[in-house]
Motif scaffolding. Structure first.
Motif, PDB file in Angstrom:
ATOM      1  N   LEU A 152       0.833  -1.199   0.000  1.00  0.00           N
ATOM      2  CA  LEU A 152       0.000   0.000   0.000  1.00  0.00           C
ATOM      3  C   LEU A 152       0.869   1.251   0.000  1.00  0.00           C
ATOM      4  O   LEU A 152       0.598   2.224  -0.705  1.00  0.00           O
ATOM      5  CB  LEU A 152      -0.917   0.003   1.217  1.00  0.00           C
ATOM      6  CG  LEU A 152      -2.083  -0.987   1.207  1.00  0.00           C
ATOM      7  CD1 LEU A 152      -2.797  -0.972   2.549  1.00  0.00           C
ATOM      8  CD2 LEU A 152      -3.056  -0.640   0.085  1.00  0.00           C
ATOM      9  N   THR A 153       1.894   1.216   0.833  1.00  0.00           N
ATOM     10  CA  THR A 153       2.880   2.288   0.899  1.00  0.00           C
ATOM     11  C   THR A 153       4.256   1.645   0.973  1.00  0.00           C
ATOM     12  O   THR A 153       4.381   0.412   0.960  1.00  0.00           O
ATOM     13  CB  THR A 153       2.661   3.185   2.134  1.00  0.00           C
ATOM     14  OG1 THR A 153       2.944   2.419   3.320  1.00  0.00           O
ATOM     15  CG2 THR A 153       1.225   3.697   2.190  1.00  0.00           C
ATOM     16  N   GLN A 154       5.283   2.443   1.084  1.00  0.00           N
ATOM     17  CA  GLN A 154       6.631   1.900   1.209  1.00  0.00           C
ATOM     18  C   GLN A 154       6.794   1.105   2.495  1.00  0.00           C
ATOM     19  O   GLN A 154       7.634   0.216   2.576  1.00  0.00           O
ATOM     20  CB  GLN A 154       7.646   3.040   1.168  1.00  0.00           C
ATOM     21  CG  GLN A 154       9.100   2.570   1.145  1.00  0.00           C
ATOM     22  CD  GLN A 154      10.063   3.718   0.996  1.00  0.00           C
ATOM     23  OE1 GLN A 154       9.663   4.874   0.848  1.00  0.00           O
ATOM     24  NE2 GLN A 154      11.356   3.415   1.029  1.00  0.00           N
ATOM     25  N   ASP A 155       5.955   1.398   3.505  1.00  0.00           N
ATOM     26  CA  ASP A 155       6.102   0.776   4.818  1.00  0.00           C
ATOM     27  C   ASP A 155       5.017  -0.245   5.136  1.00  0.00           C
ATOM     28  O   ASP A 155       5.123  -0.940   6.152  1.00  0.00           O
ATOM     29  CB  ASP A 155       6.088   1.854   5.911  1.00  0.00           C
ATOM     30  CG  ASP A 155       7.155   2.906   5.704  1.00  0.00           C
ATOM     31  OD1 ASP A 155       8.242   2.531   5.216  1.00  0.00           O
ATOM     32  OD2 ASP A 155       6.904   4.087   6.012  1.00  0.00           O
ATOM     33  N   LEU A 156       3.990  -0.349   4.307  1.00  0.00           N
ATOM     34  CA  LEU A 156       2.832  -1.189   4.639  1.00  0.00           C
ATOM     35  C   LEU A 156       2.542  -2.155   3.501  1.00  0.00           C
ATOM     36  O   LEU A 156       2.347  -1.733   2.351  1.00  0.00           O
ATOM     37  CB  LEU A 156       1.612  -0.307   4.908  1.00  0.00           C
ATOM     38  CG  LEU A 156       0.432  -0.944   5.637  1.00  0.00           C
ATOM     39  CD1 LEU A 156       0.830  -1.380   7.041  1.00  0.00           C
ATOM     40  CD2 LEU A 156      -0.743   0.020   5.692  1.00  0.00           C
ATOM     41  N   LYS A 157       2.532  -3.450   3.823  1.00  0.00           N
ATOM     42  CA  LYS A 157       2.301  -4.476   2.808  1.00  0.00           C
ATOM     43  C   LYS A 157       1.177  -5.398   3.233  1.00  0.00           C
ATOM     44  O   LYS A 157       1.089  -5.795   4.398  1.00  0.00           O
ATOM     45  CB  LYS A 157       3.578  -5.285   2.557  1.00  0.00           C
ATOM     46  CG  LYS A 157       3.424  -6.337   1.460  1.00  0.00           C
ATOM     47  CD  LYS A 157       4.746  -6.929   1.029  1.00  0.00           C
ATOM     48  CE  LYS A 157       5.345  -7.870   2.021  1.00  0.00           C
ATOM     49  NZ  LYS A 157       6.526  -8.586   1.498  1.00  0.00           N
ATOM     50  N   LEU A 158       0.308  -5.759   2.278  1.00  0.00           N
ATOM     51  CA  LEU A 158      -0.776  -6.699   2.508  1.00  0.00           C
ATOM     52  C   LEU A 158      -0.468  -7.993   1.772  1.00  0.00           C
ATOM     53  O   LEU A 158       0.160  -8.001   0.709  1.00  0.00           O
ATOM     54  CB  LEU A 158      -2.109  -6.136   2.007  1.00  0.00           C
ATOM     55  CG  LEU A 158      -2.575  -4.804   2.592  1.00  0.00           C
ATOM     56  CD1 LEU A 158      -3.901  -4.385   1.959  1.00  0.00           C
ATOM     57  CD2 LEU A 158      -2.717  -4.889   4.101  1.00  0.00           C
ATOM     58  N   ILE A 159      -0.948  -9.100   2.340  1.00  0.00           N
ATOM     59  CA  ILE A 159      -0.785 -10.411   1.699  1.00  0.00           C
ATOM     60  C   ILE A 159      -2.096 -11.174   1.782  1.00  0.00           C
ATOM     61  O   ILE A 159      -2.811 -11.119   2.790  1.00  0.00           O
ATOM     62  CB  ILE A 159       0.343 -11.231   2.361  1.00  0.00           C
ATOM     63  CG1 ILE A 159       0.415 -12.617   1.734  1.00  0.00           C
ATOM     64  CG2 ILE A 159       0.167 -11.319   3.844  1.00  0.00           C
ATOM     65  CD1 ILE A 159       1.496 -13.504   2.271  1.00  0.00           C
ATOM     66  N   GLY A 160      -2.425 -11.870   0.722  1.00  0.00           N
ATOM     67  CA  GLY A 160      -3.591 -12.740   0.721  1.00  0.00           C
ATOM     68  C   GLY A 160      -3.310 -13.970  -0.114  1.00  0.00           C
ATOM     69  O   GLY A 160      -2.579 -13.896  -1.114  1.00  0.00           O
ATOM     70  N   GLY A 161      -3.844 -15.116   0.291  1.00  0.00           N
ATOM     71  CA  GLY A 161      -3.595 -16.343  -0.448  1.00  0.00           C
ATOM     72  C   GLY A 161      -4.695 -17.359  -0.246  1.00  0.00           C
ATOM     73  O   GLY A 161      -5.480 -17.274   0.712  1.00  0.00           O
ATOM     74  N   LEU A 162      -4.750 -18.338  -1.153  1.00  0.00           N
ATOM     75  CA  LEU A 162      -5.772 -19.380  -1.075  1.00  0.00           C
ATOM     76  C   LEU A 162      -5.275 -20.619  -1.802  1.00  0.00           C
ATOM     77  O   LEU A 162      -4.650 -20.520  -2.863  1.00  0.00           O
ATOM     78  CB  LEU A 162      -7.076 -18.896  -1.720  1.00  0.00           C
ATOM     79  CG  LEU A 162      -8.246 -19.884  -1.713  1.00  0.00           C
ATOM     80  CD1 LEU A 162      -8.860 -19.972  -0.310  1.00  0.00           C
ATOM     81  CD2 LEU A 162      -9.310 -19.475  -2.726  1.00  0.00           C
TER      82      LEU A 162
END
Length: 664
Positions: A392-402
């Protein structure tokens, strides 16, 4: 009071790393550890802890702080400093891992964060360079890997604590252990041999070859511990008389590995064999297990942003138990997998793939004519998986998986994962992760037709949902983390022994594990290294309080210190502590009391002093296990009785010599 010294030391090291991190000025950059320095020749092998790269969490290389998982890494430097005869000994030093033992085929088991609800290692998935190496007849026997895999070929070991089924499927339940081997960096060899006064022996060899794009690495290992003669008492049931016998316990293992890489093509194969004791219905016997593993892979760069790999993996397991229950097992798994990696931008990465899996096996009674099958059958399965990472930003990351999977006649199943990673500063990272995982019923679970135990074709996979909240700090010389975990397991496959024959069924009540897992590593200088870890966990289900199987103690602590001198002297010591397990006051054998496993490794590199050519080397070493000489007895998992079995015979000391040749 002596029992709590490693606990205090482990806590102190974790506290030291945390307070040191907070006390360092944020404006001052880290001073890099010098490499290839004449003043510090040993530092050439030290990696910056800040820049440790891992691959297991996402199947591609990323920094430890960016990886979406709770991960511990055993580096090449740690492998060298602390030594070890077996992989099991090395893993027993890892934060959050515990040692346990089963009564039959799995004498050596590594459990993650207290989870030992099975009498085998089926909740931990082992990988070799990212490829699964499962045992599928019983559903998780791993003793041969732990005792016999050649650790000399390892570059590092990555351990994910928590679910990994989205990318790796069955058995990646409470942990994934990825054995990452070396690639040839020139041509050369390394060999060692050692022996002890009581008959213990160990040897190993590694050969590397490099020509242009061709890289070949080969290694072998052998160990034999002295026969352990001990009095073992058992009862076949609550109303059965107690029987005792003086048993001679053997422990002997052989292993080998071969890895070949040429441009995008890769081939690897391993062999592990182990002879170890079994304890079935009061009869002490031998189990002889063998495992062969082969993988053929090809990597292709489809475009500047899209890479893919194709793998064919085959694993075969053979087990012979000539004493009771007098069975022969032979099973294999064949797996075809296509994996894709797409980098859309610096902010977006996608991993997805599909696989087809076939398992087949038989279990026959020995000495019976005509051939009598305890179990015989096969099963096909397939799955599709995807994992997306977005910054999302340089410092914030999202992860999703299935992962969606179809296993034999079992209904379509899906396991998800999600998480958020916040890099608060260049050194401080917060991770909030949630994921599901599963362990599929084994062939024995569904097909077994033994007179004393029946399979159940209607079993469904065991499942787990795990929440992890981790804060970690990393710099060039310092690494520390604290993790809170909460796991809820459902549909555990257990035995119902209230009727004869006993049978398997899915436990309808959930089992919950939760606790704190912390670790710290600190390089005082290039030649001094400290490490410490602390684990506190507890578990319960809705109908029984306390430790569910009384298999793993609530409290564990680990601490190690190592010194490498420029003149070739190396000294290291490590203490692993496991707390007391209540509930075994009526055990016929010694109870599973709290114990320290203190190991030491000393090495003198003679070539530093007497040889001018760095390409050739000669060293003497001493490696000691269980310096306190305390035999260890652990719960006899799988018997249904509050009894114990012998696991560690006490002190063993190996005196050895190493020679090597590297390309100039």
């Amino acid at each position: 009071m002596r029992r709590f010294q490693p606990l205090a030391l482990g806590f102190a090291l974790s506290w030291l790393t945390a307070t040191s991190a907070l006390s360092q000025p944020a404006t001052l950059p880290d001073t890099p550890i010098p490499t290839n320095s004449a003043s510090d020749p040993f530092s050439m092998d030290l990696e910056s802890l800040l820049n440790v790269k891992v691959t297991t969490a996402s199947k591609f290389s990323e920094s430890l702080s960016d990886a979406p998982g709770v991960i511990s890494v055993v580096t090449k430097d740690e492998l060298r400093r602390f030594g070890g005869t077996t992989l099991g000994e090395v893993l027993a030093r890892v934060a959050g891992l515990n040692v346990s033992s089963g009564f039959f085929a799995d004498r050596s088991i590594i459990g993650a964060r207290g989870d030992q609800t099975r009498p085998d290692g089926g909740h931990i998935l082992f990988l070799i360079n990212g490829r699964p190496v499962r045992e599928i007849l019983e559903g998780g026997v791993s003793s041969d890997l732990l005792e016999s895999f050649p650790i000399g070929v390892l570059e590092r070991i990555e351990i994910i604590k928590g679910p990994g089924s989205v990318l790796y499927g069955s058995d990646a339940f409470s942990g994934v252990i990825n054995l990452i081997t070396k690639k040839a960096d020139g041509s050369g060899f390394h060999a060692s041999g050692a022996g002890g006064a009581s008959g213990e022996a160990a040897s190993s060899e590694e050969i590397s070859f490099e020509r242009g794009a061709l890289s070949i690495v080969e290694g072998g290992q052998y160990h034999q511990l002295p026969d352990w003669q001990t009095l073992y008492r058992s009862s076949a049931g609550p109303s059965k008389p107690v029987a005792g016998q003086t048993a001679t316990l053997r422990d002997e293992g052989t292993g080998g590995y071969l890895g070949i890489n040429y441009k995008g093509l890769s081939f690897m194969s391993s062999y592990t064999a182990l002879e170890s004791p079994t304890f079935v219905r009061g009869i002490v016997g031998d189990a002889r297990s063998k495992r062969g593993f082969t993988d053929l892979g090809y990597s292709l760069k489809a475009s500047a942003k899209w890479e893919m790999t194709f793998n064919g993996t085959y694993t075969r397991d053979v087990l012979d138990a000539p004493d009771y229950p007098k069975v022969h097992r032979d099973s294999y798994e064949g797996l075809l997998e296509w994996t894709n990696f797409i980098t859309f931008s610096q902010k977006d990465r996608l991993t997805f793939g599909t696989l087809y899996d076939h398992i087949q096996g038989t279990e026959t009674l020995v000495g019976v004519t005509p051939t009598t099958f305890d179990a015989q059958g096969s099963r096909n399965s397939g799955s599709f998986y995807a994992q997306y990472e977005h910054s999302l930003t340089q410092d914030l990351k999202l992860i999703g998986g299935l992962q969606a999977n179809k296993i034999g006649s079992i209904a379509l199943n899906a396991v998800p994962r999600a998480g958020i990673l916040w890099t608060a500063t260049d050194r401080l990272t917060f991770k909030a992760l949630y994921g599901n995982a599963f362990h599929a019923p084994s062939l024995d679970d569904t097909l077994l037709n033994h007179p004393g135990l029946k399979g159940n074709p209607n079993l469904t996979p065991e499942t787990v949902g795990t929440l992890d909240l981790q804060v970690s700090y990393g710099s060039n010389r310092l690494q520390a983390s604290v993790d809170y975990f909460h796991s809820r397991q459902m549909d555990l496959i257990v035995e119902d022994g209230t009727t004869l024959p006993a049978h398997y069924y899915n436990l309808g009540t959930p089992v919950t594990f939760q606790g704190l897992d912390s670790e710290g590593k600190y390089y005082l200088k290039g030649n001094w290294f400290l490490t410490g870890a602390l684990l506190y966990q507890f578990n319960n289900d809705s109908w029984r309080a306390g430790n569910v199987m009384n298999a793993i103690p609530k409290l564990g602590a680990k601490a190690g210190v190592s010194y490498l001198a420029a003149n070739g002297v190396e000294l290291s010591m490590f203490d692993s502590y496991q707390g007391h397990l209540p509930g075994y006051a009526t055990s016929l054998n010694p109870s599973p009391d709290a114990f320290h496993s203190v190991d030491a490794h000393a090495r003198f590199d003679l070539s530093k002093r007497w040889m001018k050519n760095d390409a050739r080397g000669l060293a003497l070493f001493v490696h000691a296990n269980d310096l306190l000489n305390q035999p260890v007895w652990l719960p006899a998992l799988g018997t249904g009785l509050a009894n114990t079995i012998p696991v560690n015979r006490g002190r063993t000391i190996l005196f050895g010599i190493e020679i090597w040749q590297k390309a100039e």
